[in-house]
Design a protein around this motif. Sequence first.
Motif, mmCIF file in Angstrom:
data_model
loop_
_atom_site.group_PDB
_atom_site.id
_atom_site.type_symbol
_atom_site.label_atom_id
_atom_site.label_comp_id
_atom_site.label_asym_id
_atom_site.label_seq_id
_atom_site.Cartn_x
_atom_site.Cartn_y
_atom_site.Cartn_z
ATOM 1 N N PHE A 1 10.255 6.067 -1.471
ATOM 2 C CA PHE A 1 10.965 4.845 -1.097
ATOM 3 C C PHE A 1 11.164 3.889 -2.265
ATOM 4 N N ALA A 2 10.606 4.178 -3.443
ATOM 5 C CA ALA A 2 10.821 3.302 -4.603
ATOM 6 C C ALA A 2 10.468 4.051 -5.877
ATOM 7 N N ARG A 3 11.156 3.695 -6.969
ATOM 8 C CA ARG A 3 10.813 4.206 -8.283
ATOM 9 C C ARG A 3 9.693 3.359 -8.872
ATOM 10 N N LEU A 4 8.950 3.915 -9.802
ATOM 11 C CA LEU A 4 7.894 3.148 -10.447
ATOM 12 C C LEU A 4 8.455 1.926 -11.170
ATOM 13 N N GLU A 5 9.680 2.043 -11.662
ATOM 14 C CA GLU A 5 10.294 0.929 -12.378
ATOM 15 C C GLU A 5 10.548 -0.282 -11.481
ATOM 16 N N ARG B 1 11.172 -0.129 1.924
ATOM 17 C CA ARG B 1 12.326 -0.477 1.084
ATOM 18 C C ARG B 1 12.787 -1.905 1.394
ATOM 19 N N ARG B 2 12.801 -2.261 2.677
ATOM 20 C CA ARG B 2 13.203 -3.611 3.064
ATOM 21 C C ARG B 2 12.223 -4.645 2.515
ATOM 22 N N SER C 1 5.571 6.988 -2.338
ATOM 23 C CA SER C 1 5.965 7.824 -1.206
ATOM 24 C C SER C 1 5.031 7.654 -0.026
ATOM 25 N N THR C 2 5.545 8.033 1.159
ATOM 26 C CA THR C 2 4.808 7.954 2.415
ATOM 27 C C THR C 2 5.177 9.165 3.267
ATOM 28 N N PRO C 3 4.281 9.619 4.142
ATOM 29 C CA PRO C 3 4.623 10.739 5.020
ATOM 30 C C PRO C 3 5.502 10.328 6.194
ATOM 31 N N ASN C 4 5.713 9.024 6.399
ATOM 32 C CA ASN C 4 6.444 8.536 7.562
ATOM 33 C C ASN C 4 7.838 8.061 7.151
ATOM 34 N N LEU C 5 8.881 8.708 7.683
ATOM 35 C CA LEU C 5 10.248 8.384 7.283
ATOM 36 C C LEU C 5 10.636 6.949 7.642
ATOM 37 N N ALA C 6 10.260 6.504 8.834
ATOM 38 C CA ALA C 6 10.595 5.139 9.248
ATOM 39 C C ALA C 6 9.859 4.116 8.392
ATOM 40 N N GLU C 7 8.601 4.418 8.031
ATOM 41 C CA GLU C 7 7.845 3.492 7.190
ATOM 42 C C GLU C 7 8.468 3.403 5.797
ATOM 43 N N ALA C 8 9.042 4.500 5.320
ATOM 44 C CA ALA C 8 9.700 4.480 4.011
ATOM 45 C C ALA C 8 10.832 3.454 4.002
ATOM 46 N N GLY D 1 0.836 -1.196 0.000
ATOM 47 C CA GLY D 1 0.000 0.000 0.000
ATOM 48 C C GLY D 1 0.869 1.243 0.000
ATOM 49 N N VAL D 2 0.352 2.336 -0.547
ATOM 50 C CA VAL D 2 1.135 3.575 -0.644
ATOM 51 C C VAL D 2 0.266 4.780 -0.297
ATOM 52 N N HIS D 3 0.928 5.860 0.084
ATOM 53 C CA HIS D 3 0.232 7.128 0.316
ATOM 54 C C HIS D 3 0.107 7.908 -0.987
#
Length: 277
Positions: free
Chosen positions: A237-241, A211-212, A200-207, A189-191
């Motif tokens: 946290f990720a590119r669309l690719e 990624r993990r 992207s997400t508003p939460n840095l730790a969730e980003a 899921g994404v923001h």
Amino acid sequence: MSDNQNLLAEQRRALILDEVRRRGGARVNELTRKLNVSDMTVRRDLDALARQGVIEKVHGGAVPVSDARTHEPGFEAKSALEPGAKEEIARAAAAMVAPGSAIALSGGTTTYAVAQRLLDVPDLTVVTNSVRVADVFHTAQGAGPGGAPQPGSATVVLTGGVRTPSDALVGPVADQAIGSLHFDVLFLGVHGVSVEAGLSTPNLAEAETNRRLIRSARRVVVVADHTKWGKVALSSFARLEEVDTLVTDAGVSEDVRAEMAEYVPGLVVAGGDEGGA
């Protein structure tokens, strides 16, 4: 949104704040229709939000006073947004899961809907950093006679971590647990989703936790309704690719579908025409 008439004041105000921030402002008459409440109720909610310093009242409505990129609505508030679209997306996403698979589900209300559709798929191993998702499987496992686990019930691995407003577990503990695992497919899921910022997400730790999750997955499936396209939150946290398949709903425009298809190999429009998955 007729169901919103029964929402608690806190939930209703969270929805109003999200609407104001997402659109850059909202009018009282629009909010009364969307929430199916009285003009007076909306005005009282706007007064309360203005006292908190998160909106500024203007003639006929309100505008945001804080950066929407850092705003993270709670789980209950997000659950009330686009429920029909999330259900369509969940059905399409669940159809991708084979019995006996090892899958991962990130936090979020759309992944929560996917989890509910996976209860009949036998012998799954489910990795999740979502308390809500884990509860879906836990409740189902005790639904048999005398509360006994059902045959073929999923094995659920719930990561530890620090709980976010959307009931996801994030941070170093979650990251370490996820980093040692490998799964066939990740439902993410994404923001926000955009060409420029990716996911992207508003939460840095969730980003970082997301990624993990992506690094541990053989296949990445993003589940996001049409309102997520073009939104950009604080942390990418990720590119669309990096996405293998994107499952969205029929509310997405033809222009956006064409734009998505340039970057994501598989595009599934639930409840409408489907691209390759």
